[in-house]
Design an enzyme around this catalytic site. Structure first.
Site, mmCIF file in Angstrom:
data_model
loop_
_atom_site.group_PDB
_atom_site.id
_atom_site.type_symbol
_atom_site.label_atom_id
_atom_site.label_comp_id
_atom_site.label_asym_id
_atom_site.label_seq_id
_atom_site.Cartn_x
_atom_site.Cartn_y
_atom_site.Cartn_z
ATOM 1 N N THR A 24 37.483 52.547 -4.459
ATOM 2 C CA THR A 24 38.412 51.679 -3.652
ATOM 3 C C THR A 24 39.654 51.168 -4.522
ATOM 4 O O THR A 24 39.469 51.482 -5.839
ATOM 5 C CB THR A 24 37.609 50.512 -2.913
ATOM 6 O OG1 THR A 24 37.356 49.443 -4.022
ATOM 7 C CG2 THR A 24 36.459 51.088 -2.359
ATOM 8 N N CYS A 25 40.370 50.265 -4.067
ATOM 9 C CA CYS A 25 41.458 49.697 -4.844
ATOM 10 C C CYS A 25 40.731 48.782 -6.025
ATOM 11 O O CYS A 25 41.391 48.273 -7.123
ATOM 12 C CB CYS A 25 42.252 48.851 -4.177
ATOM 13 S SG CYS A 25 41.686 47.457 -3.162
ATOM 14 N N ARG B 293 37.190 49.068 -6.908
ATOM 15 C CA ARG B 293 36.016 49.525 -7.503
ATOM 16 C C ARG B 293 35.969 51.066 -7.560
ATOM 17 O O ARG B 293 36.222 51.598 -6.948
ATOM 18 C CB ARG B 293 35.050 49.052 -6.479
ATOM 19 C CG ARG B 293 33.260 49.148 -6.597
ATOM 20 C CD ARG B 293 32.558 48.569 -5.588
ATOM 21 N NE ARG B 293 32.768 47.150 -5.475
ATOM 22 C CZ ARG B 293 32.295 46.315 -6.295
ATOM 23 N NH1 ARG B 293 31.565 46.658 -7.032
ATOM 24 N NH2 ARG B 293 32.832 44.851 -6.078
ATOM 25 N N SER C 218 32.376 41.208 -4.794
ATOM 26 C CA SER C 218 33.677 41.536 -4.465
ATOM 27 C C SER C 218 34.544 40.335 -5.212
ATOM 28 O O SER C 218 34.082 39.294 -5.559
ATOM 29 C CB SER C 218 34.178 41.217 -2.994
ATOM 30 O OG SER C 218 33.593 42.224 -2.347
ATOM 31 N N GLN D 102 35.956 43.920 3.669
ATOM 32 C CA GLN D 102 36.429 45.271 3.751
ATOM 33 C C GLN D 102 35.525 46.270 3.089
ATOM 34 O O GLN D 102 35.606 47.449 3.642
ATOM 35 C CB GLN D 102 37.803 45.142 3.161
ATOM 36 C CG GLN D 102 38.843 44.760 3.871
ATOM 37 C CD GLN D 102 39.759 43.564 3.002
ATOM 38 O OE1 GLN D 102 38.865 42.927 2.514
ATOM 39 N NE2 GLN D 102 40.877 43.485 3.352
ATOM 40 N N GLY E 222 46.630 47.821 4.302
ATOM 41 C CA GLY E 222 47.948 47.419 5.288
ATOM 42 C C GLY E 222 47.717 47.207 6.383
ATOM 43 O O GLY E 222 48.537 46.455 7.032
#
Length: 400
Positions: free
Chosen positions: A45-46, A48, A103, A110, A184
């Site tokens: 992910t962005c 992780r 997080s 998310q 987004g």
């Protein structure tokens, strides 16, 4: 052995960029990892980068690092920024991650959707089949239950919401959102719930966002972004591009203040832009430090429901223990059926038809009673971690 290797918490974004994985190479990564591991799940992910693995043979920590670093072509100097957790610690890590305990924005949910996507991809890739599959199934159920019980929607906080709330407080009314992935979409949803003047959504495929076109939303492709980029007072960038998408030369030196929130890893925005007086640039690390009154409330609520995480960890570890004795249980049931068949056949040869049926029921019922009790005892001892001596005795009784 189940394990996970990933980037340590609080590692600087400049290092995380070097460890980011590119989605287009996913199939290649998985194929190479399966040469060394029985099962693999890649969580990318962005914020992780984690690789969950299961291997059947003994392997040293150095070997694990070497195998994984070779697949991703990472520099060995980056090993000091990575962690390796095995067995219960790996299970605990996944359960805590999916509930938002790790997080950057505490409790950001998310990650639940991102882990579900990673699991579905692994199923599609045929890269999980047993222990990891069960662990992720239990983790996803854990994340859903935790999210429902905590009711985090009552105290929303995420990198997106913090960024947009911060921009709105600074008087921003004209927005540009780059990228229309999960982040987004959240950005657009959040903006539409506020009274903003206009939103430019920059995408590679306009058809994917055609339903958004309206009074305040204008959809443009990346080639058109510079036509309007200097007209906005806030940019939220969240693409999955491996390269810079907002360059230094894109923003004019003169003009009104423009706030830029870069939520991507690797970063979307040229860091040299921060040297321009009119630009206030924040990356994901800086965004996560912005004070938000909801953070404290969320932390207290999460701690209140942490027992859900602990119960899920125990559920999976118990499943593993029972699984270890499942082959013995199958063998006992097979042997039970064999013995019953022998006894029933012997009696049938001696008695009449009606008595034989009655005898069959009685023999089977008696055998089930003893075998089921033995199986219950074996499972009970397995959960206590003392099944080896119990199994030995039961095997002597039933299987020799």
């Amino acid at each position: 052995m189940i394990g996970v290797i990933g980037v340590k918490r609080n590692v600087d974004i400049a290092i995380r960029e070097k460890l980011a994985l590119y989605p287009k190479k996913h199939k290649k990564y998985v194929g190479e990892l399966l040469n060394s591991f029985k099962e693999v799940v890649i969580l990318n992910t962005c914020n992780r980068t984690e690789i969950y693995f299961n291997c059947t043979e003994e392997i040293s920590e150095d070997e694990i690092f070497d195998k994984i670093f070779n697949v991703f072509n990472w520099n060995d100097d980056l090993k000091k920024y990575m962690f390796l957790s095995k067995e219960k610690r790996a299970v605990t890590h996944l359960m805590e991650v999916i509930c938002g305990f790790h997080s950057r924005i505490l409790g950001e949910d998310q990650i639940l959707g991102q882990i579900k996507d990673a699991y579905k991809t692994a199923i599609s890739d045929n890269s999980i089949s047993s222990e990891l599959q069960k662990m992720f199934e239990i983790a996803i159920a854990c994340g859903k239950k935790f999210k429902t019980k905590c009711k985090m929607f009552e105290v929303p906080v995420s990198s997106v919401s913090i960024s947009i709330n911060s921009a709105l407080l600074k008087g921003c009314r004209k927005f540009m959102v780059l990228g229309y992935g999960e982040i987004g979409k959240l950005a657009i949803k959040h903006l539409l719930s506020h009274k903003v003047e206009c939103i430019y959504l920059i995408v590679r495929d306009k058809s994917k966002a055609s339903d958004l076109e309206g009074e305040i939303v204008e959809i443009l492709d990346f080639n058109e972004k510079n036509h309007v980029i200097n007209e906005v007072d806030c940019i939220v960038s969240c693409t999955a591009a491996p390269h810079t998408v907002v360059r230094n030369e894109d923003i004019k030196t003169e003009g009104d203040i423009i706030h830029i929130y870069d939520l991507a890893v690797p970063r979307d925005v040229d860091k040299e832009l921060s040297e321009k007086e009119r630009v206030i640039l924040k990356d994901i690390d800086e965004i996560s430090k912005i004070d938000d009154k909801n953070k404290k409330i969320r932390k207290e609520r999460m701690e209140e429901y942490k027992h859900i995480v602990e119960e899920s960890i125990e559920e999976f570890l118990n499943w593993l223990k029972i699984r270890e004795v499942s082959s013995k249980i199958r063998n006992i049931k097979i042997r039970e059926n064999e013995i019953c068949s022998e006894r029933i056949k012997t009696f049938s040869n001696k008695g009449n038809g009606e008595n034989a049926k009655l005898a069959e029921r009685m023999i089977k019922s008696t055998a089930d009673a003893y075998v089921n009790r033995a199986i219950e005892l074996l499972k009970s001892e397995a959960l206590k971690g003392s099944d080896s001596s119990c199994a030995e005795i039961i095997e002597k009784i039933f299987l020799t």
